[in-house]
Design an enzyme around this catalytic site. Structure first.
Site, mmCIF file in Angstrom:
data_model
loop_
_atom_site.group_PDB
_atom_site.id
_atom_site.type_symbol
_atom_site.label_atom_id
_atom_site.label_comp_id
_atom_site.label_asym_id
_atom_site.label_seq_id
_atom_site.Cartn_x
_atom_site.Cartn_y
_atom_site.Cartn_z
ATOM 1 N N SER A 116 0.849 -1.185 0.000
ATOM 2 C CA SER A 116 0.000 0.000 0.000
ATOM 3 C C SER A 116 0.883 1.232 0.000
ATOM 4 O O SER A 116 1.806 1.336 0.816
ATOM 5 C CB SER A 116 -0.918 -0.005 1.223
ATOM 6 N N HIS A 120 2.319 12.140 -0.751
ATOM 7 C CA HIS A 120 1.875 13.527 -0.662
ATOM 8 C C HIS A 120 3.073 14.449 -0.904
ATOM 9 O O HIS A 120 3.883 14.678 0.000
ATOM 10 C CB HIS A 120 1.279 13.819 0.716
ATOM 11 N N HIS A 130 -1.824 7.238 -5.182
ATOM 12 C CA HIS A 130 -2.139 6.080 -4.347
ATOM 13 C C HIS A 130 -1.978 4.821 -5.192
ATOM 14 O O HIS A 130 -2.321 4.806 -6.380
ATOM 15 C CB HIS A 130 -3.577 6.185 -3.834
ATOM 16 N N ASN A 132 -2.196 0.393 -4.515
ATOM 17 C CA ASN A 132 -2.362 -0.729 -3.595
ATOM 18 C C ASN A 132 -2.643 -1.977 -4.408
ATOM 19 O O ASN A 132 -3.494 -1.959 -5.294
ATOM 20 C CB ASN A 132 -3.533 -0.463 -2.634
ATOM 21 N N ARG A 134 -2.953 -6.436 -3.752
ATOM 22 C CA ARG A 134 -3.078 -7.395 -2.655
ATOM 23 C C ARG A 134 -3.495 -8.756 -3.187
ATOM 24 O O ARG A 134 -4.041 -8.888 -4.277
ATOM 25 C CB ARG A 134 -4.111 -6.887 -1.647
ATOM 26 N N HIS A 168 -2.821 7.482 -17.112
ATOM 27 C CA HIS A 168 -3.818 6.561 -17.655
ATOM 28 C C HIS A 168 -3.235 5.715 -18.781
ATOM 29 O O HIS A 168 -3.564 4.534 -18.903
ATOM 30 C CB HIS A 168 -5.040 7.329 -18.137
ATOM 31 N N GLY A 282 -7.473 -6.159 12.728
ATOM 32 C CA GLY A 282 -6.428 -5.943 13.722
ATOM 33 C C GLY A 282 -5.111 -5.489 13.134
ATOM 34 O O GLY A 282 -4.044 -5.801 13.662
ATOM 35 N N ASN A 284 -2.143 -2.729 11.749
ATOM 36 C CA ASN A 284 -1.371 -1.712 12.437
ATOM 37 C C ASN A 284 -2.014 -0.342 12.216
ATOM 38 O O ASN A 284 -2.069 0.151 11.086
ATOM 39 C CB ASN A 284 0.064 -1.736 11.915
#
Length: 299
Positions: A116, A120, A130, A132, A134, A168, A282, A284
């Site tokens: 992730s 800025h 951004h 990410n 997974r 893009h 749960g 971080n």
């Protein structure tokens, strides 16, 4: 999205290793920007910033280890704040969250790994970015993620503006190598729909691609697509930064930047499913909320 367990076990290892490799490559590229950039800078320094890495361990509700990750944060003269984080976690989903995750309603065990990133920049002309990607396993398995661009100035908040068009094009190229499963048109529309501030009736930025529950039945091909998305971001965003970080800015543009960042905060706290997943499993807290901009204002 069902799978062969032996295949998935090997894929878990490959995916986790890839996310670590991509993290290293992105951090190196961003540190190179910090070292080579020519002003103007908000933060004067003899040399650019460097990432600081901080490992963390996830504990389940009973205090048992359930994987963890590594935060990589940098505050420099080009990036006011940038985080590139990786994690590999496992455990049991909370009862009120199981119905929201495919394959977890009857068996709440899960495994998830990913990378992730949120960047800025100081300079208002340089867009926030951004990315990410997974890999998630329950009784089913799939890849997800994407990348999107958020220009801070009104003059740049158009998909046809050169920076966004370049971004893009990079995402389109990554998708085209995996057509028809990697459909740029589908994932671009999905991104526009996902990164939309419902309460303001406006897009968060100029988009990119977003995909989820991606499983074609060819696991290595799906991982290859996810790799190409990460590499496309690595090729495109540093180039966009180089185009903008030496531009002069005004105080009014800095105010506009900080005001637009407020939209980023609103989306992440009110709508972002990734933030919710991290909090509900749960994760971080410091890592999850590191996506927040360092300075924000509301009118």
């Amino acid at each position: 999205m069902t799978y062969d367990p032996a295949t998935i076990q090997a894929l878990k290892k490959d995916a986790s290793e890839w996310f670590s490799t991509l993290r290293d490559n992105i951090c190196a590229a961003f540190e190179k920007l910090e070292a080579e950039a020519q002003g103007p800078f908000f933060k004067e320094a003899d040399e650019g910033g460097h990432f600081e890495r901080k490992p963390w361990t996830r504990l389940d509700a009973d205090g048992n280890p359930g994987g963890g990750g590594v935060m990589s944060m940098m505050r420099g003269r080009v990036f006011e704040k940038v985080g590139v984080h990786i994690s590999t976690v496992h455990g049991v989903l909370a009862p009120d969250f199981r119905s929201q995750i495919d394959g977890a309603e009857h068996d709440p065990h899960f495994w998830a790994a990913g990378i992730s990133l949120i960047a800025h920049p100081w300079n208002p002309h340089a867009p926030t970015a951004h990315m990410n990607t997974r890999f998630i396993v329950t009784t089913q398995a799939w890849f997800g993620g994407g990348a999107d661009l958020t220009p801070m100035l009104a003059s740049k908040r158009d998909k046809t503006e050169s920076d966004s068009a370049f971004f893009h094009d990079a995402m389109r190229k990554a998708c085209s190598m995996h057509a028809p499963a990697g459909s740029y048109e589908k994932f671009n529309d999905w991104c526009d729909e996902y990164f939309y501030l419902n309460h303001r009736k406006e897009p968060r930025g100029t988009g990119g691609i977003f995909y989820d529950r991606h499983w074609t039945g060819n696991p290595q091909q799906d991982l290859a697509f996810t790799k190409d998305v990460g590499n496309a971001f690595l090729e495109a965003y540093p180039e966009i930064m180089r185009r903008n970080i030496s531009k002069e800015w005004t105080e009014a543009e800095r105010v506009e930047q900080e005001t637009q960042r407020g939209r980023y905060v609103e989306f992440n706290l009110l709508q972002d499913r990734g933030t919710l997943f991290g909090l509900k499993t749960g994760g971080n807290i410091e890592s999850i909320l590191s996506s927040m901009p360092p300075r924000v204002r509301w009118p």
